[in-house]
Design a protein around this motif. Structure first.
Motif, mmCIF file in Angstrom:
data_model
loop_
_atom_site.group_PDB
_atom_site.id
_atom_site.type_symbol
_atom_site.label_atom_id
_atom_site.label_comp_id
_atom_site.label_asym_id
_atom_site.label_seq_id
_atom_site.Cartn_x
_atom_site.Cartn_y
_atom_site.Cartn_z
ATOM 1 N N SER A 145 0.817 -1.214 0.000
ATOM 2 C CA SER A 145 0.000 0.000 0.000
ATOM 3 C C SER A 145 0.851 1.264 0.000
ATOM 4 C CB SER A 145 -0.941 0.006 1.209
ATOM 5 O OG SER A 145 -0.204 -0.128 2.415
ATOM 6 N N ASP A 146 2.095 1.166 0.489
ATOM 7 C CA ASP A 146 2.995 2.317 0.459
ATOM 8 C C ASP A 146 3.663 2.451 -0.908
ATOM 9 O OD1 ASP A 146 2.381 2.708 3.113
ATOM 10 O OD2 ASP A 146 4.219 1.782 3.876
ATOM 11 N N PRO A 153 0.309 3.381 -4.732
ATOM 12 C CA PRO A 153 -0.799 4.198 -4.219
ATOM 13 C C PRO A 153 -2.159 3.636 -4.623
ATOM 14 C CG PRO A 153 0.903 5.580 -5.201
ATOM 15 C CD PRO A 153 1.235 4.161 -5.559
ATOM 16 N N LYS A 161 -5.860 3.266 -5.944
ATOM 17 C CA LYS A 161 -6.539 3.851 -7.094
ATOM 18 C C LYS A 161 -8.025 3.561 -6.997
ATOM 19 C CE LYS A 161 -5.447 -0.242 -9.928
ATOM 20 N NZ LYS A 161 -4.753 -0.727 -11.145
#
Length: 311
Positions: free
Chosen positions: A235-236, A239, A241
Motif C-alpha cells: 500500500s505504500d 498508491p 486507485k
C-alpha cells in the motif's frame, strides 16, 4: 592545688550545663526536635509524590502494557483475516449521513451520497413488522420485488476478472428480493449500474502480491498488513486507485451472497439499503466485483463493492 581545684570546678560546671543538650535530649530543644522530625517525615512523602524518578518508573510500565495489548489485538485481527475465507475483514462504514425523506427533499439530487459508500438513510426505518403494519393501516400492501437488472463489460486486469453482467444481475435481483421481504420500496431494475471506479479499487487490492488475500483489504486509507521480503508495504509502494464503497468478499461469493452480507451487517444496511428512505425514485445502486487475484488466487475468490447514489 588551688589552680587544679579551680580547673576541676570549671570543668564540672561546663559538663553539668552542656551535657544535657548533647544529642538533642535537652529540655530547651525538645520542641524543635519534634518539629524537625515531623518536617522530615513529611518531606519524603512530598518528594515521592512529585519526584521525576517515581514518575519515570511508572510511565514505561504503562506504555509497555499498552503496546502488548495493541500487538495482541493486531495479531488477533491478522488471524481473523487469514481464517475467514467467506467475509474478509469487512470494516464498518462510517456513521451514516442523515438524509431527509423525499417528502421534504423531493429531487433525486437532494440525496447526499459519496463515492465512499459511507452515507446512509435518515434512520433505521423501523422493523419489517412496523412497515407491514403501517401499510395495512393505510389499506395498502408491501411492494413486491422488481427483479434485477444492469450490465457490465466483464473486462480484466493483470489476469484478474472484472465485473460481469451476471454479477450485477445476481446482486440486483437479490437486493430487490431482500427489500421486498422487508417491505421496502424496490430499486428500479434499470437503476443498477456498473461502476468502473470501484472496480479499479478492487483491482488494486487484488493485485497485492502477498499470498494473504486479505493483506490489502479495506476502505480508503487502508495499509497492507505485512511488508514483503524487502520490508516494503504494498500500500505504500503502490498508491491506492479507484473509489471506495461498501465491501464484501471471499471464496465462493457471488453477487447474491454479497447482497445478503450487506443486509446482515447493520452499518452496511444503513448505507446501502437505507430502510428510512421512503421513496427510491431517482436512486441508483452502483456495483463492481472482481474474480481472483495476484499471485494465483482462484477465480472463485471475489471482491465486491457497492454504493447508493443518485442517477
Amino acid at each position: 592545688m588551688k589552680r587544679f581545684a579551680l580547673l576541676t570546678t570549671v570543668l564540672t560546671a561546663v559538663l553539668t550545663l552542656v551535657l544535657p543538650f548533647i544529642g538533642g535530649s535537652g529540655p530547651s530543644l525538645t520542641g524543635a526536635v519534634s518539629s524537625a522530625s515531623a518536617a522530615d517525615s513529611a518531606a519524603p512523602r512530598y518528594a515521592s509524590s512529585l519526584a521525576p524518578a517515581a514518575t519515570a518508573a511508572v510511565a514505561p510500565v504503562t506504555v509497555v502494557t499498552n503496546e502488548v495489548l495493541i500487538a495482541k489485538a493486531q495479531a488477533a485481527t491478522v488471524a481473523y483475516l487469514k481464517s475467514d475465507s467467506e467475509h474478509l475483514g469487512q470494516k464498518p462504514v462510517p456513521i451514516p449521513v442523515v438524509v431527509a425523506p423525499p417528502a421534504a427533499q423531493p429531487s433525486a439530487s437532494g440525496h447526499r451520497t459519496s463515492r465512499g459508500g459511507s452515507s446512509a438513510g435518515s434512520s433505521s426505518g423501523g422493523s419489517t413488522a412496523d412497515r407491514r403494519a403501517a401499510a395495512a393501516a393505510a389499506g395498502t400492501s408491501c411492494p413486491g420485488s422488481a427483479g434485477g437488472g444492469g450490465s457490465a463489460p466483464g473486462g480484466s486486469e493483470s489476469g484478474i476478472g472484472g465485473t460481469t453482467s451476471g454479477d450485477i444481475q445476481s446482486f440486483s435481483a437479490t437486493l430487490n428480493a431482500i427489500r421486498a421481504a422487508n417491505c421496502l420500496q424496490p430499486i428500479a431494475p434499470g437503476n443498477f449500474r456498473y461502476d468502473s471506479c470501484m472496480e479499479q479499487r478492487l483491482y488494486w487490492m487484488a493485485e497485492d502480491p502477498s499470498t494473504n488475500p486479505g493483506n490489502t483489504w479495506g476502505h480508503s486509507g487502508v495499509r497492507s498488513l505485512a511488508p514483503d521480503a524487502n520490508g516494503v508495504y504494498y500500500s505504500d509502494a503502490v498508491p491506492a486507485k479507484g473509489c471506495d464503497g461498501n465491501l464484501a468478499g471471499g471464496s465462493g461469493n457471488s453477487g447474491a451472497t454479497v447482497a445478503q452480507k450487506w443486509w446482515d451487517s447493520l452499518a452496511h444496511r444503513a448505507s446501502l439499503y437505507r430502510p428510512g428512505v421512503a421513496s427510491t425514485s431517482g436512486v441508483c445502486i452502483y456495483f463492481a466485483m472482481t474474480h481472483g487475484g495476484v499471485p494465483g488466487e482462484s477465480g472463485g475468490f471475489t471482491r465486491a463493492a457497492a454504493r447508493w447514489g443518485g442517477c
